[in-house]
Design a protein around this motif. Sequence first.
Motif, PDB file in Angstrom:
ATOM      1  N   SER A 171       0.849  -1.185   0.000  1.00 37.78           N
ATOM      2  CA  SER A 171       0.000   0.000   0.000  1.00 37.78           C
ATOM      3  C   SER A 171       0.885   1.237   0.000  1.00 37.78           C
ATOM      4  O   SER A 171       1.671   1.442   0.902  1.00 37.78           O
ATOM      5  N   ALA A 172       0.733   2.076  -1.017  1.00 36.58           N
ATOM      6  CA  ALA A 172       1.568   3.260  -1.127  1.00 36.58           C
ATOM      7  C   ALA A 172       0.800   4.529  -0.803  1.00 36.58           C
ATOM      8  O   ALA A 172       1.377   5.595  -0.782  1.00 36.58           O
ATOM      9  N   SER A 173      -0.485   4.436  -0.561  1.00 35.00           N
ATOM     10  CA  SER A 173      -1.254   5.632  -0.268  1.00 35.00           C
ATOM     11  C   SER A 173      -2.054   5.439   1.007  1.00 35.00           C
ATOM     12  O   SER A 173      -2.380   4.318   1.380  1.00 35.00           O
ATOM     13  N   PRO A 174      -2.386   6.541   1.689  1.00 40.82           N
ATOM     14  CA  PRO A 174      -3.185   6.440   2.913  1.00 40.82           C
ATOM     15  C   PRO A 174      -4.574   5.882   2.624  1.00 40.82           C
ATOM     16  O   PRO A 174      -5.099   6.021   1.533  1.00 40.82           O
ATOM     17  N   ALA A 225       0.590   5.724   4.921  1.00 45.37           N
ATOM     18  CA  ALA A 225       1.335   4.845   4.022  1.00 45.37           C
ATOM     19  C   ALA A 225       2.363   4.004   4.775  1.00 45.37           C
ATOM     20  O   ALA A 225       2.721   2.914   4.329  1.00 45.37           O
ATOM     21  N   ASN A 226       2.819   4.486   5.952  1.00 44.04           N
ATOM     22  CA  ASN A 226       3.794   3.713   6.733  1.00 44.04           C
ATOM     23  C   ASN A 226       3.137   2.717   7.680  1.00 44.04           C
ATOM     24  O   ASN A 226       3.807   2.055   8.454  1.00 44.04           O
ATOM     25  N   GLY A 227       1.788   2.625   7.668  1.00 40.55           N
ATOM     26  CA  GLY A 227       1.076   1.649   8.486  1.00 40.55           C
ATOM     27  C   GLY A 227       0.591   2.168   9.813  1.00 40.55           C
ATOM     28  O   GLY A 227      -0.109   1.474  10.532  1.00 40.55           O
ATOM     29  N   LYS A 228       0.935   3.393  10.178  1.00 37.53           N
ATOM     30  CA  LYS A 228       0.483   3.965  11.448  1.00 37.53           C
ATOM     31  C   LYS A 228      -0.934   4.502  11.289  1.00 37.53           C
ATOM     32  O   LYS A 228      -1.318   4.996  10.237  1.00 37.53           O
ATOM     33  N   LEU A 229      -1.700   4.400  12.379  1.00 39.74           N
ATOM     34  CA  LEU A 229      -3.066   4.897  12.384  1.00 39.74           C
ATOM     35  C   LEU A 229      -3.097   6.302  12.963  1.00 39.74           C
ATOM     36  O   LEU A 229      -2.530   6.548  14.030  1.00 39.74           O
ATOM     37  N   ALA A 230      -3.783   7.196  12.273  1.00 39.01           N
ATOM     38  CA  ALA A 230      -3.921   8.575  12.731  1.00 39.01           C
ATOM     39  C   ALA A 230      -5.399   8.867  12.932  1.00 39.01           C
ATOM     40  O   ALA A 230      -6.208   8.636  12.034  1.00 39.01           O
ATOM     41  N   ALA A 231      -5.742   9.366  14.120  1.00 43.51           N
ATOM     42  CA  ALA A 231      -7.107   9.780  14.411  1.00 43.51           C
ATOM     43  C   ALA A 231      -7.141  11.299  14.403  1.00 43.51           C
ATOM     44  O   ALA A 231      -6.376  11.954  15.103  1.00 43.51           O
ATOM     45  N   VAL A 232      -8.029  11.866  13.588  1.00 43.35           N
ATOM     46  CA  VAL A 232      -8.144  13.314  13.457  1.00 43.35           C
ATOM     47  C   VAL A 232      -9.449  13.746  14.114  1.00 43.35           C
ATOM     48  O   VAL A 232     -10.527  13.277  13.729  1.00 43.35           O
ATOM     49  N   GLY A 233      -9.340  14.646  15.090  1.00 45.03           N
ATOM     50  CA  GLY A 233     -10.515  15.132  15.787  1.00 45.03           C
ATOM     51  C   GLY A 233     -11.318  16.111  14.945  1.00 45.03           C
ATOM     52  O   GLY A 233     -10.803  16.730  14.012  1.00 45.03           O
ATOM     53  N   LYS A 234     -12.598  16.264  15.293  1.00 43.91           N
ATOM     54  CA  LYS A 234     -13.468  17.173  14.550  1.00 43.91           C
ATOM     55  C   LYS A 234     -12.981  18.612  14.634  1.00 43.91           C
ATOM     56  O   LYS A 234     -13.093  19.373  13.677  1.00 43.91           O
ATOM     57  N   ALA A 235     -12.424  18.984  15.775  1.00 43.14           N
ATOM     58  CA  ALA A 235     -11.967  20.352  15.955  1.00 43.14           C
ATOM     59  C   ALA A 235     -10.770  20.683  15.057  1.00 43.14           C
ATOM     60  O   ALA A 235     -10.552  21.840  14.716  1.00 43.14           O
TER      61      ALA A 235
END
Length: 125
Positions: free
Chosen positions: A53-56, A102-112
């Motif tokens: 996988s090369a893209s998020p 793309a590096n396999g890490k999970l990112a959670a983005v808050g609504k704010a």
Amino acid sequence: MSDVTFFFGGWVPILRILVMGTLAYGALLALQRIFSSLQPFSDNGCEAPSVGSASPALLFYQGNWQRDAMRQERITEHELVGAVRQNGFGSLLDIEAIIMEANGKLAAVGKARAGDAGALLNDPR
């Protein structure tokens, strides 16, 4: 002494060994394929890199699980909720999106902090 064969007892035993060995090898390959398809989700916590996988990948967006993307990335809801906790959020209600980078890490983005969500949807606005 003529009843005992020391080295070569004919082709039948050799062919039997070759056939059985080939069948055993094929059975092992088939079992490996079956078990790998039965285990579609990762077991390594919140970092589950997708091979090739090369893209998020957008896995959760505006309160909805993106099931097709989750299946493709082989990740469960439990792993995503774990990523929410690791990013310091207490509820999915506070989350705009969860992305597997793309590096396999999970990112959670808050609504704010989501803004116009251009970066979340790979839309360079």
